[in-house]
Design a protein around this motif. Structure first.
Motif, PDB file in Angstrom:
ATOM      1  N   THR A 151       0.730   7.963  12.264  1.00  0.00           N
ATOM      2  CA  THR A 151       1.380   6.888  13.197  1.00  0.00           C
ATOM      3  C   THR A 151       2.345   7.782  14.293  1.00  0.00           C
ATOM      4  O   THR A 151       2.469   9.037  14.220  1.00  0.00           O
TER       5      THR A 151
ATOM      6  N   GLU B 273       3.044  -5.825   9.876  1.00  0.00           N
ATOM      7  CA  GLU B 273       3.101  -4.950   8.795  1.00  0.00           C
ATOM      8  C   GLU B 273       4.559  -4.114   8.850  1.00  0.00           C
ATOM      9  O   GLU B 273       5.106  -4.177   9.942  1.00  0.00           O
TER      10      GLU B 273
ATOM     11  N   SER C 134       7.295  -0.583  11.901  1.00  0.00           N
ATOM     12  CA  SER C 134       6.774  -1.917  11.800  1.00  0.00           C
ATOM     13  C   SER C 134       5.964  -2.322  12.988  1.00  0.00           C
ATOM     14  O   SER C 134       6.082  -1.715  14.065  1.00  0.00           O
TER      15      SER C 134
ATOM     16  N   THR D 222       3.763   0.531   2.727  1.00  0.00           N
ATOM     17  CA  THR D 222       3.368  -0.362   3.732  1.00  0.00           C
ATOM     18  C   THR D 222       3.268  -1.866   3.087  1.00  0.00           C
ATOM     19  O   THR D 222       2.688  -2.064   2.120  1.00  0.00           O
TER      20      THR D 222
ATOM     21  N   ASN E 152       2.175  -5.979   3.773  1.00  0.00           N
ATOM     22  CA  ASN E 152       1.666  -6.758   4.752  1.00  0.00           C
ATOM     23  C   ASN E 152       2.514  -7.894   4.748  1.00  0.00           C
ATOM     24  O   ASN E 152       2.747  -8.932   3.755  1.00  0.00           O
TER      25      ASN E 152
ATOM     26  N   THR F 157       6.588  -0.682   7.343  1.00  0.00           N
ATOM     27  CA  THR F 157       6.387   0.428   6.500  1.00  0.00           C
ATOM     28  C   THR F 157       7.797   1.243   6.503  1.00  0.00           C
ATOM     29  O   THR F 157       8.491   1.359   7.256  1.00  0.00           O
TER      30      THR F 157
ATOM     31  N   ALA G 175       4.743   6.925   2.207  1.00  0.00           N
ATOM     32  CA  ALA G 175       4.655   5.741   3.148  1.00  0.00           C
ATOM     33  C   ALA G 175       4.250   4.389   2.150  1.00  0.00           C
ATOM     34  O   ALA G 175       3.430   4.519   1.473  1.00  0.00           O
TER      35      ALA G 175
ATOM     36  N   THR H 245       0.917  -1.174  -0.201  1.00  0.00           N
ATOM     37  CA  THR H 245       0.030   0.057   0.099  1.00  0.00           C
ATOM     38  C   THR H 245       0.810   1.214  -0.100  1.00  0.00           C
ATOM     39  O   THR H 245       1.861   1.407   0.472  1.00  0.00           O
TER      40      THR H 245
END
Length: 218
Positions: free
Chosen positions: A119, A196, A192, A159, A161, A198, A157, A83
């Motif tokens: 975040t 996940e 992280s 990301t 999975n 990132t 960002a 993502t």
């Protein structure tokens, strides 16, 4: 007492790209042995011949995590969705007794807006808040009494999975960092959770970073 093999191992561990090239047999042992003659002679404080170094190189076995093990390849193949979120701003703030209180105000502002990116990472001496740039002014207002060390705009960002049980596989993050480093991608921030991972990069590196990570699945 240190040996030539010990010195070779120390050098290769400190240079993982070189170590991997050696494990994949894509490097000239003789040329590398000549290159390492001087530093190893200095480490052992005596003259060392290239032939002895070459023998140590051929006997060296890298950690399993660095090789293309079946387990690692399966883990990379099973990486989930990737993502991309753009238009982000990063605030670096010195920790204080009032930061959590002001942080709460930020959370109240965000509310249930699921489309926003946010975040928060608290370190020992400083904290990072990454937020959608549309809320940059609001964030600055809530942090006006804090010691803001840096503000960086134009960030994105990416990301990934991660598969279940990814924390049980040694060397997984190494593959991410290795690929990004080879592509010349400069990481601004790494975040992280259990499943996940990132990375935060400046916009100029987005395309290269996204392509590099996508190739890991292939």
């Amino acid at each position: 007492m240190r040996t030539i093999s010990n010195c070779v191992e120390d050098i290769l561990i400190s240079q993982p790209f070189l170590e991997e090239a050696l494990s994949r047999n894509i490097i000239n042992f003789s040329a590398l042995a000549v290159e390492l003659t001087k530093p190893i002679s200095l480490m052992l404080k005596k003259e060392v011949k290239p032939g002895a170094i070459m023998m140590a190189l051929r006997r060296y076995h890298p950690p399993v995590a660095l090789s293309n093990s079946v387990k690692m390849q399966r883990m990379l193949k099973d990486l989930g969705d990737i993502t991309l979120r753009s238009n982000l701003t990063d605030f670096t703030v010195k920790n204080s007794n009032t930061l959590i209180h002001n942080h709460t105000k930020v959370l109240e502002k965000i509310g249930d807006e699921s489309q926003l990116f946010y975040t928060f990472t608290r370190g020992i001496h400083e904290s990072n808040m990454i937020i959608s740039s549309s809320l940059k002014d609001d964030m600055a207002t809530h942090l006006k009494q804090e010691n803001v060390l840096a503000v960086q705009d134009s960030l994105s960002a990416i990301t990934i999975n991660l598969p279940q049980n990814n924390s049980k596989v040694a060397g997984l993050y190494y593959h991410f960092f290795k690929r990004l480093a080879w592509e010349g991608v400069v990481l601004y921030e790494v975040i992280s959770t259990t499943n996940e991972f990132t990375i935060l990069v400046e916009d100029e590196y987005v395309d290269k970073a996204f392509t590099a990570i996508k190739r890991l699945k292939q």
